[in-house]
Design a protein around this motif. Structure first.
Motif, PDB file in Angstrom:
ATOM      1  N   UNK A  81     -18.554 -55.431  32.918  1.00  0.00           N
ATOM      2  CA  UNK A  81     -19.584 -56.461  33.002  1.00  0.00           C
ATOM      3  C   UNK A  81     -20.797 -56.165  32.123  1.00  0.00           C
ATOM      4  N   UNK A  82     -20.882 -54.961  31.554  1.00  0.00           N
ATOM      5  CA  UNK A  82     -22.069 -54.595  30.780  1.00  0.00           C
ATOM      6  C   UNK A  82     -22.110 -55.249  29.410  1.00  0.00           C
ATOM      7  N   UNK A  83     -20.966 -55.347  28.734  1.00  0.00           N
ATOM      8  CA  UNK A  83     -20.925 -55.958  27.414  1.00  0.00           C
ATOM      9  C   UNK A  83     -21.662 -55.154  26.371  1.00  0.00           C
ATOM     10  N   UNK A  84     -21.931 -55.771  25.205  1.00  0.00           N
ATOM     11  CA  UNK A  84     -22.615 -55.066  24.120  1.00  0.00           C
ATOM     12  C   UNK A  84     -24.132 -55.240  24.185  1.00  0.00           C
TER      13      UNK A  84
ATOM     14  N   UNK B 223     -28.746 -54.926  28.762  1.00  0.00           N
ATOM     15  CA  UNK B 223     -29.975 -55.421  29.390  1.00  0.00           C
ATOM     16  C   UNK B 223     -29.874 -56.906  29.727  1.00  0.00           C
ATOM     17  N   UNK B 224     -29.228 -57.681  28.841  1.00  0.00           N
ATOM     18  CA  UNK B 224     -29.043 -59.100  29.112  1.00  0.00           C
ATOM     19  C   UNK B 224     -28.008 -59.321  30.212  1.00  0.00           C
ATOM     20  N   UNK B 225     -26.956 -58.515  30.193  1.00  0.00           N
ATOM     21  CA  UNK B 225     -25.919 -58.628  31.233  1.00  0.00           C
ATOM     22  C   UNK B 225     -26.496 -58.306  32.604  1.00  0.00           C
ATOM     23  N   UNK B 226     -27.329 -57.256  32.687  1.00  0.00           N
ATOM     24  CA  UNK B 226     -27.921 -56.876  33.959  1.00  0.00           C
ATOM     25  C   UNK B 226     -28.884 -57.948  34.460  1.00  0.00           C
ATOM     26  N   UNK B 227     -29.620 -58.583  33.537  1.00  0.00           N
ATOM     27  CA  UNK B 227     -30.538 -59.653  33.938  1.00  0.00           C
ATOM     28  C   UNK B 227     -29.773 -60.833  34.543  1.00  0.00           C
ATOM     29  N   UNK B 228     -28.639 -61.173  33.955  1.00  0.00           N
ATOM     30  CA  UNK B 228     -27.825 -62.273  34.482  1.00  0.00           C
ATOM     31  C   UNK B 228     -27.219 -61.913  35.837  1.00  0.00           C
ATOM     32  N   UNK B 229     -26.768 -60.672  35.985  1.00  0.00           N
ATOM     33  CA  UNK B 229     -26.208 -60.242  37.266  1.00  0.00           C
ATOM     34  C   UNK B 229     -27.274 -60.255  38.360  1.00  0.00           C
ATOM     35  N   UNK B 230     -28.522 -59.928  37.988  1.00  0.00           N
ATOM     36  CA  UNK B 230     -29.606 -59.915  38.974  1.00  0.00           C
ATOM     37  C   UNK B 230     -29.904 -61.307  39.500  1.00  0.00           C
ATOM     38  N   UNK B 231     -29.669 -62.325  38.680  1.00  0.00           N
ATOM     39  CA  UNK B 231     -29.875 -63.697  39.148  1.00  0.00           C
ATOM     40  C   UNK B 231     -28.943 -64.041  40.303  1.00  0.00           C
ATOM     41  N   UNK B 232     -27.774 -63.394  40.318  1.00  0.00           N
ATOM     42  CA  UNK B 232     -26.792 -63.662  41.378  1.00  0.00           C
ATOM     43  C   UNK B 232     -26.937 -62.705  42.548  1.00  0.00           C
TER      44      UNK B 232
ATOM     45  N   UNK C  60     -17.010 -43.626  37.768  1.00  0.00           N
ATOM     46  CA  UNK C  60     -17.148 -42.884  39.020  1.00  0.00           C
ATOM     47  C   UNK C  60     -18.599 -42.815  39.500  1.00  0.00           C
ATOM     48  N   UNK C  61     -19.531 -43.361  38.722  1.00  0.00           N
ATOM     49  CA  UNK C  61     -20.953 -43.225  39.000  1.00  0.00           C
ATOM     50  C   UNK C  61     -21.492 -44.474  39.697  1.00  0.00           C
ATOM     51  N   UNK C  62     -22.010 -44.287  40.900  1.00  0.00           N
ATOM     52  CA  UNK C  62     -22.672 -45.381  41.610  1.00  0.00           C
ATOM     53  C   UNK C  62     -24.095 -45.505  41.090  1.00  0.00           C
ATOM     54  N   UNK C  63     -24.464 -46.698  40.647  1.00  0.00           N
ATOM     55  CA  UNK C  63     -25.738 -46.916  39.969  1.00  0.00           C
ATOM     56  C   UNK C  63     -26.551 -47.978  40.684  1.00  0.00           C
ATOM     57  N   UNK C  64     -27.830 -47.697  40.897  1.00  0.00           N
ATOM     58  CA  UNK C  64     -28.757 -48.654  41.498  1.00  0.00           C
ATOM     59  C   UNK C  64     -29.571 -49.293  40.385  1.00  0.00           C
ATOM     60  N   UNK C  65     -29.600 -50.616  40.335  1.00  0.00           N
ATOM     61  CA  UNK C  65     -30.303 -51.348  39.280  1.00  0.00           C
ATOM     62  C   UNK C  65     -31.517 -52.051  39.879  1.00  0.00           C
ATOM     63  N   UNK C  66     -32.699 -51.777  39.328  1.00  0.00           N
ATOM     64  CA  UNK C  66     -33.945 -52.396  39.751  1.00  0.00           C
ATOM     65  C   UNK C  66     -34.380 -53.367  38.663  1.00  0.00           C
ATOM     66  N   UNK C  67     -34.602 -54.627  39.007  1.00  0.00           N
ATOM     67  CA  UNK C  67     -34.884 -55.612  37.959  1.00  0.00           C
ATOM     68  C   UNK C  67     -36.028 -56.561  38.306  1.00  0.00           C
ATOM     69  N   UNK C  68     -36.955 -56.124  39.145  1.00  0.00           N
ATOM     70  CA  UNK C  68     -38.146 -56.940  39.407  1.00  0.00           C
ATOM     71  C   UNK C  68     -39.366 -56.045  39.382  1.00  0.00           C
ATOM     72  N   UNK C  69     -40.541 -56.632  39.098  1.00  0.00           N
ATOM     73  CA  UNK C  69     -41.771 -55.848  39.006  1.00  0.00           C
ATOM     74  C   UNK C  69     -42.124 -55.216  40.350  1.00  0.00           C
ATOM     75  N   UNK C  70     -41.956 -55.953  41.427  1.00  0.00           N
ATOM     76  CA  UNK C  70     -42.308 -55.422  42.749  1.00  0.00           C
ATOM     77  C   UNK C  70     -41.417 -54.243  43.135  1.00  0.00           C
ATOM     78  N   UNK C  71     -40.113 -54.394  42.886  1.00  0.00           N
ATOM     79  CA  UNK C  71     -39.187 -53.308  43.210  1.00  0.00           C
ATOM     80  C   UNK C  71     -39.458 -52.092  42.326  1.00  0.00           C
ATOM     81  N   UNK C  72     -39.752 -52.326  41.037  1.00  0.00           N
ATOM     82  CA  UNK C  72     -40.052 -51.226  40.121  1.00  0.00           C
ATOM     83  C   UNK C  72     -41.317 -50.483  40.557  1.00  0.00           C
ATOM     84  N   UNK C  73     -42.324 -51.235  41.019  1.00  0.00           N
ATOM     85  CA  UNK C  73     -43.555 -50.608  41.502  1.00  0.00           C
ATOM     86  C   UNK C  73     -43.272 -49.727  42.711  1.00  0.00           C
ATOM     87  N   UNK C  74     -42.408 -50.204  43.606  1.00  0.00           N
ATOM     88  CA  UNK C  74     -42.058 -49.429  44.788  1.00  0.00           C
ATOM     89  C   UNK C  74     -41.364 -48.124  44.396  1.00  0.00           C
ATOM     90  N   UNK C  75     -40.466 -48.227  43.418  1.00  0.00           N
ATOM     91  CA  UNK C  75     -39.694 -47.053  42.988  1.00  0.00           C
ATOM     92  C   UNK C  75     -40.547 -46.076  42.185  1.00  0.00           C
TER      93      UNK C  75
END
Length: 298
Positions: free
Chosen positions: A46-49, A52-61, A72-87
């Motif tokens: 799902x990442x494609x070439x 960053x654009x692929x992750x933005x589209x996935x975050x919409x859903x 094998x790597x579980x990855x947490x994706x943060x894509x909003x200003x509020x969540x980024x501030x918390x992290x």
């Protein structure tokens, strides 16, 4: 024959893990929502070439906090200003330790580098050195004359080339100037000739390091392949790191032979810390510190 056995073992391991994955065995239950995962590759497809654009589209859903399975790597994706501030502000200690690309383990760099160390005594010491001697206002003001001198040398080089009708490789000339500016801050000397068209090999090594560090590497998604290093990223990185670290070792040894002769540069600061507090950092730490400084400067 040994290679065939290794490949067979790896294949069986991946097959077993994929079977566990399909039936949900060992899968964490408290992960944020995320897209459906395929066996073995997870969500890599799902990442494609343009990740960053692929992750933005996935975050919409799936929302501003989502989980992906990258191999094998579980990855947490943060894509909003509020969540980024918390992290990054409120939970910074919990999230400060990050995944280190396998190639950066070459020459034990990740184990001694301020860029990759977890929060610990060594990290705090190296960070304090940088903040006090490189990034502080006092340090920038103290190096103003040095910066002016290096710019004047660059102008003189361009003027000389103009008079003799020679071309000027702007990229290489700018690299040579910034490299010698940083090396004077650290070692009080130029590492390459400022008046000659030199530094090509050093620039190529630094560029190669940055390319290798940024390349997609199977080992980063399938750690079971670490010992094999199928793409050779770590082997090549060891070669490039070795060239640069050799220069730093020679400069440090040269300074140690000078004894008490002071230069009041970054190397002096580091050597004094090692002498006063040998349990905090060692020579390997400062070599990695200088390597990071060169890469950031480039």
């Amino acid at each position: 024959m040994e290679f065939v056995i290794i490949v067979s073992i790896v294949f069986c391991y991946i097959l077993i893990r994929a079977t566990f994955f399909v039936f949900g065995v060992g899968r964490p239950k408290n992960l944020p929502p995320g897209p459906t995962r395929l066996p073995i590759i997870g969500n890599l497809h799902l990442l494609g070439d343009q990740p960053h654009q692929s992750l933005a589209k996935l975050a919409e859903t799936h929302g501003p906090i989502m989980s992906l399975q990258l191999g094998q790597i579980t990855t947490l994706v943060i894509s909003s200003a509020n969540a980024a501030k918390e992290v990054l502000q409120k939970q910074d200690l919990a999230f400060s330790t990050r995944h280190v690309p396998d190639a950066l383990h070459a020459c034990s760099h990740a184990s001694h580098s301020v860029a990759w160390l977890p929060v610990c005594t060594e990290w705090r010491t190296l960070r304090r050195i940088l903040n006090s001697n490189v990034f502080s206002n006092n340090s920038l003001e103290a190096n103003e004359r040095l910066r002016s001198k290096k710019v004047e040398e660059l102008i003189a080089y361009c003027r000389k080339a103009s008079v003799s009708n020679d071309y000027v490789d702007i990229g290489r000339a700018a690299f040579r100037t910034s490299l010698n500016l940083l090396s004077n801050t650290i070692f009080s000397k130029d590492v390459i000739d400022p008046y000659e068209d030199s530094g090509k090999e050093f620039k190529e090594v630094i560029t190669s390091i940055m390319v290798e560090a940024g390349k997609p590497n199977l080992v980063d998604f399938f750690p079971v392949l670490k010992k094999i290093d199928p793409q050779g990223n770590r082997r090549r990185m060891s070669h490039y790191f070795g060239k640069v670290l050799k220069i730093f070792k020679e400069l440090i040894e040269e300074r140690l032979k000078m004894g008490r002769l002071r230069h009041d540069d970054l190397l002096d600061v580091c050597l004094n810390i090692i002498q006063d507090n040998p349990n905090e950092i060692n020579h390997t730490h400062i070599e990695s510190l200088f390597l990071v400084s060169k890469l950031v400067d480039s």
